[in-house]
Write a protein that holds these residues in place. Structure first.
Motif, PDB file in Angstrom:
ATOM      1  N   ALA A  23       0.830  -1.207   0.000  1.00 12.75           N
ATOM      2  CA  ALA A  23       0.000   0.000   0.000  1.00 12.75           C
ATOM      3  C   ALA A  23       0.866   1.259   0.000  1.00 12.75           C
ATOM      4  N   TYR A  24       1.975   1.214   0.720  1.00 11.73           N
ATOM      5  CA  TYR A  24       2.833   2.387   0.873  1.00 11.73           C
ATOM      6  C   TYR A  24       3.949   2.419  -0.162  1.00 11.73           C
ATOM      7  N   GLU A  25       4.394   1.239  -0.550  1.00  5.73           N
ATOM      8  CA  GLU A  25       5.417   1.159  -1.598  1.00  5.73           C
ATOM      9  C   GLU A  25       4.898   1.764  -2.907  1.00  5.73           C
ATOM     10  N   THR A  26       3.620   1.581  -3.175  1.00  2.00           N
ATOM     11  CA  THR A  26       3.026   2.150  -4.382  1.00  2.00           C
ATOM     12  C   THR A  26       3.153   3.660  -4.392  1.00  2.00           C
ATOM     13  N   PHE A  27       2.889   4.291  -3.242  1.00  2.00           N
ATOM     14  CA  PHE A  27       2.970   5.753  -3.177  1.00  2.00           C
ATOM     15  C   PHE A  27       4.410   6.249  -3.189  1.00  2.00           C
ATOM     16  N   THR A  28       5.253   5.691  -2.342  1.00  2.00           N
ATOM     17  CA  THR A  28       6.640   6.172  -2.271  1.00  2.00           C
ATOM     18  C   THR A  28       7.392   5.888  -3.570  1.00  2.00           C
TER      19      THR A  28
END
Length: 520
Positions: free
Chosen positions: A351-356
């Motif tokens: 979920a966060y890897e996609t944004f960062t």
């Protein structure tokens, strides 16, 4: 008439004209020039002071970023006073080196040395301030696992031992054990003032029954502040798409779920053209984790199924129409707009890897995420805004606090309630003056969020937080998780789900109320 820089010269001319007229009428023409010269020297000096003061006032306006306080009790690193003056109103006391013992699973108190990490060093400074002020020694019994804190408090109280003065206990576990008679009522501690700004003003709503409050939260718990939900947005993508950053919309009270839905609609795209959208290669309007974002959006929109009456007794109000409407807005943002909604525990990081990795316009997060290495190394710039409101009529933005956050509890076996409450209140106030301003800087001025708008957003996020009784005390009951579970299934069957779950929820709630009546 008020004297300002603009009317100062006119005032001087009028005064000197009066002097000249009086001198002529009394025949003192030879002295009048000397009098005028002296008057002008005095008034010129006054004018200079007035102009400098005006410039200082114009340049030193309130940014709304961090608490700005003055007190005679605890210094904030400066002798200059600002308004309003805040004090913890505590009496003087000398506790002769008493060891104030805290059991915790968070390394945010009892800090033994500075290590160069600014938040750690601020917590170290806070501890020393309180220690010197009351001649105590703040020590921490650190546990690696949060359940060990719960066990330590329960075992100590069950044995009738006075082993701890304070606990920093897991929110949901703490609420679950609150009816067990283990904790001293926080609102009965004589020197804790829950009306002060360093205590969360929503804790009564989330943790009390019949005005019996056993858990508290506030600036004394920086990690609880950091567990507040918010949203990150990719500044570069906003600029590339010609979209104005949502800061102004937030400040104007127009940041809503409908606005988020508009911004994320038709954004998700199959960039590599393989016919399927996946988090590794493609782009999303929103990315989030299913054990966080449904709660953040639901409670941020004012959703609840447990309310309190005038006597602070919780009761069920399914509010079916309201809950259906809120859920439909969540469904549009997460399901209809094809967000990256991660539901597998093993894939949590995706979920966060996609944004960062620069592959999402928005990401639902907690403030603590921004301290992580992945976020520090992110190539794109990002901004931070609060969770959107239900609609523009909603009075405030509401930041959901994740149940993994610690809460303050006081074992019922303490032998000096005055001393305990004085030290806790002093630590809370010193956290407000010494730690929280540093926390703002750590979160709001990282490598990629260096703007004043982010500082203002952090203030909104931290100071408008929500604690819901249904979440804190009835987390294990499936009906309080209806939004999460339905979104995970992609279902819109809200009304029948609420109706089916009401009997079991009523039984669980009655059991909790009875436990409070019998054991506290």
């Amino acid at each position: 008439m008020q004297i300002t820089v603009d009317n100062f010269a006119e005032k001087c001319d009028n005064m000197c004209a009066d002097i000249g007229q009086n001198a002529e009428s009394t025949g003192l023409n030879r002295e009048v020039n000397t009098v005028k010269q002296n008057i002008f020297r005095i008034l010129a000096l006054a004018l200079a002071i007035l102009m400098i003061s005006s410039l200082i006032s114009a340049c030193g306006g309130d940014s709304g970023s961090a608490p700005d306080v003055t007190t005679n009790a605890v210094g904030a690193g400066t002798e200059a006073e600002t308004e309003p003056v805040l004090s913890d109103d505590l009496p003087e006391a000398d506790y002769n080196g008493y060891k104030f013992r805290v059991v915790t699973y968070q390394k945010c108190i009892g800090i033994e040395e500075e290590d160069g990490e600014v938040l750690n060093d601020a917590e170290y400074a806070r501890d020393r301030i309180v220690e010197e002020r009351f001649n105590v020694d703040v020590v921490a019994d650190f546990k690696e696992v949060y359940t060990d804190v719960t066990k330590a408090v329960k075992n100590s109280v069950s044995a009738g031992s006075d082993d701890y003065d304070m606990g920093m206990i897991h929110m949901v576990e703490g609420a679950y054990n609150a009816p067990g008679g283990y904790y001293y009522p926080v609102n009965d501690l004589p020197y804790i003032n829950l009306e002060k700004p360093w205590w969360d003003d929503q804790i009564q709503n989330g943790f009390s029954i019949a005005n019996k409050l056993f858990l508290a939260a506030g600036d004394i718990l920086p990690n609880t502040l950091l567990r507040t939900s918010c949203m990150a947005f990719n500044k570069n993508e906003f600029e590339n798409r010609g979209i104005e950053a949502p800061y102004a919309v937030v400040q104007e009270g127009r940041w809503t779920l409908d606005r988020l839905s508009e911004l994320t609609r038709d954004v998700t795209a199959d960039l590599n053209g393989d016919g399927a959208v996946n988090f590794k290669d493609d782009f999303y309007g929103l990315t989030s984790w299913y054990l966080d974002s449904p709660y953040s959006f639901y409670y941020g929109a004012g959703g609840t199924i447990i309310e309190k009456d005038a006597d602070d007794i919780p009761h069920i109000n399914m509010n079916v129409d309201m809950n259906v409407d809120i859920y439909n807005k969540l469904y549009d943002v997460i399901i209809v707009n094809k967000s990256n909604f991660i539901t597998k525990i093993d894939n949590y990081d995706y979920a966060y890897e996609t944004f960062t990795g620069g592959r999402a316009l928005f990401c639902e997060i907690a403030l603590t995420h921004l301290r992580g290495e992945r976020w520090r190394n992110m190539t794109a710039d990002y901004g931070v805004v609060p969770i959107p409101k239900y609609d523009e009529e909603q009075e405030t933005y509401l930041g959901f606090v994740n149940g993994s956050a610690p809460m303050v509890c006081v074992p019922v076996t303490i032998n000096d309630a005055d001393r305990t409450s004085i030290v806790i209140e002093a630590l809370s106030f010193a956290s407000y003056t010494e730690v929280t301003p540093v926390l703002y800087e750590v979160v709001a001025k990282t490598k990629h969020t260096r703007d004043e708008e982010s500082v203002a957003m952090i203030d909104i996020i931290i100071r408008e937080r929500i604690f819901d009784f249904g979440y804190t005390h009835l987390y294990s009951n499936s009906i309080t998780q209806f939004h999460r579970d339905l979104l995970a299934k992609g279902s819109t069957d809200v009304a029948s789900t609420l109706a089916a779950g009401e009997p079991s929820l009523q039984a669980a709630l009655e059991k909790i109320i009875l436990s409070y009546e019998e054991n506290t």
